[in-house]
Every structure is written in C-alpha cells, then in structure tokens.
Design a protein around this motif. Structure first.
Motif, PDB file in Angstrom:
ATOM      1  N   TYR A  98       0.835  -1.203   0.000  1.00 46.44           N
ATOM      2  CA  TYR A  98       0.000   0.000   0.000  1.00 46.44           C
ATOM      3  C   TYR A  98       0.868   1.251   0.000  1.00 46.44           C
ATOM      4  O   TYR A  98       1.803   1.345   0.794  1.00 46.44           O
ATOM      5  N   THR A  99       0.557   2.194  -0.876  1.00 49.60           N
ATOM      6  CA  THR A  99       1.242   3.485  -0.831  1.00 49.60           C
ATOM      7  C   THR A  99       0.756   4.258   0.388  1.00 49.60           C
ATOM      8  O   THR A  99      -0.299   3.950   0.969  1.00 49.60           O
ATOM      9  N   ARG A 100       1.490   5.253   0.759  1.00 45.21           N
ATOM     10  CA  ARG A 100       1.096   6.118   1.880  1.00 45.21           C
ATOM     11  C   ARG A 100      -0.248   6.777   1.572  1.00 45.21           C
ATOM     12  O   ARG A 100      -1.106   6.911   2.449  1.00 45.21           O
ATOM     13  N   HIS A 101      -0.421   7.200   0.323  1.00 45.13           N
ATOM     14  CA  HIS A 101      -1.679   7.824  -0.091  1.00 45.13           C
ATOM     15  C   HIS A 101      -2.856   6.864   0.109  1.00 45.13           C
ATOM     16  O   HIS A 101      -3.903   7.251   0.638  1.00 45.13           O
ATOM     17  N   ALA A 102      -2.699   5.609  -0.313  1.00 41.48           N
ATOM     18  CA  ALA A 102      -3.779   4.634  -0.190  1.00 41.48           C
ATOM     19  C   ALA A 102      -4.115   4.371   1.275  1.00 41.48           C
ATOM     20  O   ALA A 102      -5.291   4.333   1.662  1.00 41.48           O
ATOM     21  N   THR A 103      -3.102   4.220   2.098  1.00 45.48           N
ATOM     22  CA  THR A 103      -3.315   3.977   3.517  1.00 45.48           C
ATOM     23  C   THR A 103      -4.043   5.153   4.165  1.00 45.48           C
ATOM     24  O   THR A 103      -4.991   4.967   4.936  1.00 45.48           O
ATOM     25  N   HIS A 104      -3.628   6.366   3.829  1.00 45.35           N
ATOM     26  CA  HIS A 104      -4.279   7.565   4.356  1.00 45.35           C
ATOM     27  C   HIS A 104      -5.745   7.624   3.912  1.00 45.35           C
ATOM     28  O   HIS A 104      -6.644   7.923   4.714  1.00 45.35           O
ATOM     29  N   ALA A 105      -5.993   7.331   2.636  1.00 44.98           N
ATOM     30  CA  ALA A 105      -7.360   7.369   2.109  1.00 44.98           C
ATOM     31  C   ALA A 105      -8.244   6.342   2.809  1.00 44.98           C
ATOM     32  O   ALA A 105      -9.404   6.628   3.132  1.00 44.98           O
ATOM     33  N   MET A 106      -7.706   5.155   3.062  1.00 51.07           N
ATOM     34  CA  MET A 106      -8.467   4.115   3.746  1.00 51.07           C
ATOM     35  C   MET A 106      -8.828   4.556   5.168  1.00 51.07           C
ATOM     36  O   MET A 106      -9.964   4.361   5.606  1.00 51.07           O
ATOM     37  N   GLU A 107      -7.873   5.145   5.860  1.00 51.65           N
ATOM     38  CA  GLU A 107      -8.136   5.618   7.223  1.00 51.65           C
ATOM     39  C   GLU A 107      -9.158   6.746   7.218  1.00 51.65           C
ATOM     40  O   GLU A 107     -10.123   6.733   7.990  1.00 51.65           O
ATOM     41  N   GLU A 108      -8.972   7.705   6.344  1.00 54.75           N
ATOM     42  CA  GLU A 108      -9.850   8.870   6.275  1.00 54.75           C
ATOM     43  C   GLU A 108     -11.279   8.492   5.898  1.00 54.75           C
ATOM     44  O   GLU A 108     -12.245   9.055   6.415  1.00 54.75           O
ATOM     45  N   ARG A 109     -11.416   7.525   4.991  1.00 53.83           N
ATOM     46  CA  ARG A 109     -12.736   7.135   4.477  1.00 53.83           C
ATOM     47  C   ARG A 109     -13.306   5.917   5.201  1.00 53.83           C
ATOM     48  O   ARG A 109     -14.353   5.409   4.809  1.00 53.83           O
ATOM     49  N   MET A 110     -12.593   5.442   6.226  1.00 53.14           N
ATOM     50  CA  MET A 110     -13.013   4.274   7.007  1.00 53.14           C
ATOM     51  C   MET A 110     -13.280   3.066   6.113  1.00 53.14           C
ATOM     52  O   MET A 110     -14.357   2.456   6.156  1.00 53.14           O
ATOM     53  N   ILE A 111     -12.298   2.742   5.281  1.00 51.45           N
ATOM     54  CA  ILE A 111     -12.371   1.601   4.375  1.00 51.45           C
ATOM     55  C   ILE A 111     -11.437   0.520   4.913  1.00 51.45           C
ATOM     56  O   ILE A 111     -10.220   0.683   4.888  1.00 51.45           O
ATOM     57  N   PRO A 112     -11.990  -0.585   5.417  1.00 49.67           N
ATOM     58  CA  PRO A 112     -11.148  -1.641   5.965  1.00 49.67           C
ATOM     59  C   PRO A 112     -10.305  -2.338   4.891  1.00 49.67           C
ATOM     60  O   PRO A 112     -10.714  -2.461   3.732  1.00 49.67           O
ATOM     61  N   MET A 113      -9.152  -2.803   5.299  1.00 55.50           N
ATOM     62  CA  MET A 113      -8.250  -3.516   4.405  1.00 55.50           C
ATOM     63  C   MET A 113      -8.945  -4.746   3.792  1.00 55.50           C
ATOM     64  O   MET A 113      -8.689  -5.094   2.644  1.00 55.50           O
ATOM     65  N   GLU A 114      -9.842  -5.377   4.540  1.00 55.99           N
ATOM     66  CA  GLU A 114     -10.551  -6.560   4.042  1.00 55.99           C
ATOM     67  C   GLU A 114     -11.369  -6.230   2.792  1.00 55.99           C
ATOM     68  O   GLU A 114     -11.460  -7.041   1.873  1.00 55.99           O
ATOM     69  N   TRP A 115     -11.989  -5.044   2.769  1.00 56.26           N
ATOM     70  CA  TRP A 115     -12.767  -4.644   1.599  1.00 56.26           C
ATOM     71  C   TRP A 115     -11.855  -4.444   0.399  1.00 56.26           C
ATOM     72  O   TRP A 115     -12.200  -4.806  -0.722  1.00 56.26           O
ATOM     73  N   VAL A 116     -10.702  -3.840   0.625  1.00 56.67           N
ATOM     74  CA  VAL A 116      -9.747  -3.613  -0.462  1.00 56.67           C
ATOM     75  C   VAL A 116      -9.266  -4.958  -1.003  1.00 56.67           C
ATOM     76  O   VAL A 116      -9.265  -5.190  -2.222  1.00 56.67           O
ATOM     77  N   GLU A 117      -8.885  -5.856  -0.118  1.00 50.48           N
ATOM     78  CA  GLU A 117      -8.369  -7.156  -0.540  1.00 50.48           C
ATOM     79  C   GLU A 117      -9.425  -7.974  -1.273  1.00 50.48           C
ATOM     80  O   GLU A 117      -9.128  -8.604  -2.286  1.00 50.48           O
ATOM     81  N   SER A 118     -10.676  -7.944  -0.813  1.00 45.99           N
ATOM     82  CA  SER A 118     -11.723  -8.698  -1.504  1.00 45.99           C
ATOM     83  C   SER A 118     -12.046  -8.078  -2.863  1.00 45.99           C
ATOM     84  O   SER A 118     -12.357  -8.788  -3.815  1.00 45.99           O
ATOM     85  N   THR A 119     -11.941  -6.755  -2.960  1.00 49.06           N
ATOM     86  CA  THR A 119     -12.176  -6.088  -4.242  1.00 49.06           C
ATOM     87  C   THR A 119     -11.117  -6.488  -5.256  1.00 49.06           C
ATOM     88  O   THR A 119     -11.426  -6.740  -6.428  1.00 49.06           O
ATOM     89  N   PHE A 125     -11.196   4.522  -3.157  1.00 51.51           N
ATOM     90  CA  PHE A 125     -12.312   5.418  -2.844  1.00 51.51           C
ATOM     91  C   PHE A 125     -13.613   4.843  -3.380  1.00 51.51           C
ATOM     92  O   PHE A 125     -13.613   3.938  -4.215  1.00 51.51           O
ATOM     93  N   PHE A 126     -14.722   5.366  -2.863  1.00 53.60           N
ATOM     94  CA  PHE A 126     -16.032   4.993  -3.374  1.00 53.60           C
ATOM     95  C   PHE A 126     -16.308   5.844  -4.604  1.00 53.60           C
ATOM     96  O   PHE A 126     -16.275   7.063  -4.556  1.00 53.60           O
ATOM     97  N   ASP A 127     -16.551   5.173  -5.721  1.00 52.73           N
ATOM     98  CA  ASP A 127     -16.697   5.824  -7.021  1.00 52.73           C
ATOM     99  C   ASP A 127     -18.154   6.124  -7.320  1.00 52.73           C
ATOM    100  O   ASP A 127     -18.913   5.242  -7.719  1.00 52.73           O
ATOM    101  N   ARG A 128     -18.533   7.368  -7.137  1.00 55.81           N
ATOM    102  CA  ARG A 128     -19.931   7.764  -7.371  1.00 55.81           C
ATOM    103  C   ARG A 128     -20.342   7.609  -8.840  1.00 55.81           C
ATOM    104  O   ARG A 128     -21.497   7.376  -9.133  1.00 55.81           O
ATOM    105  N   SER A 129     -19.374   7.736  -9.746  1.00 59.21           N
ATOM    106  CA  SER A 129     -19.713   7.604 -11.175  1.00 59.21           C
ATOM    107  C   SER A 129     -20.092   6.172 -11.558  1.00 59.21           C
ATOM    108  O   SER A 129     -20.676   5.955 -12.608  1.00 59.21           O
ATOM    109  N   MET A 130     -19.788   5.202 -10.683  1.00 60.17           N
ATOM    110  CA  MET A 130     -20.114   3.799 -10.960  1.00 60.17           C
ATOM    111  C   MET A 130     -21.449   3.387 -10.335  1.00 60.17           C
ATOM    112  O   MET A 130     -21.860   2.234 -10.484  1.00 60.17           O
ATOM    113  N   ARG A 131     -22.110   4.313  -9.669  1.00 55.66           N
ATOM    114  CA  ARG A 131     -23.409   4.003  -9.047  1.00 55.66           C
ATOM    115  C   ARG A 131     -24.382   3.486 -10.113  1.00 55.66           C
ATOM    116  O   ARG A 131     -24.577   4.113 -11.141  1.00 55.66           O
TER     117      ARG A 131
END
Length: 82
Positions: A4-25, A73-79
């Motif tokens: 994980y880049t520093r940016h990705a880790t920061h984004a996950m913390e800020e947006r409350m996105i668990p690592m499990e969701w990233v890994e399953s995606t 991030f959560f992609d609103r354009s993919m809704r």
C-alpha cells in the motif's frame, strides 16, 4: 499479498475503508479495467453491501510484485453500473 502506498493507507483511514474490503475487491472484482491515464495501473471495482452497495474503486499497480495499491475510494460515477 498487497503493498500500500502512503496515499492509499491515508485514504483508507480517512474514508473508514477496511483492508478486508480492499483485498476482496482486488481478489474478486465485479469489474476490472485498465487505467486510461497510467499503463501500469488497473482499476478494480466491487459493491460493498456494508456501505449501502456503494462501489469501491481500488487502483493497483499490477506491474510490480507484490501488487501496490495506489488509490482507494467509493466511485460515485459507478453508481448503478455494477
């Protein structure tokens, strides 16, 4: 295993996105596409039921080992697209 880049880790913390969701995606994406701006990056998409079926986008550099998550991030354009 993912790196994980520093940016990705920061984004996950800020947006409350668990690592499990990233890994399953990344391991079981509903959609996988090339990034139009970077030939080394692929985009992985998956709905997250725990967040009201919002679509998580994970940008990953797949040309390195281990793969490196560069953005999350959560992609609103993919809704409604998946």
């Amino acid at each position: 295993m993912l790196d994980y880049t520093r940016h990705a880790t920061h984004a996950m913390e800020e947006r409350m996105i668990p690592m499990e969701w990233v890994e399953s995606t990344v391991s079981e994406p509903a959609l996988r596409t090339a990034d139009p701006n970077d030939p080394e990056v692929e985009r992985f998409f998956r709905r997250i039921p725990e967040r009201g079926d919002r679509v998580l986008r994970v940008a990953v550099n797949t040309r390195v080992a281990p793969w490196r998550v560069v953005s999350v991030f959560f992609d609103r354009s993919m809704r409604g697209e998946l």
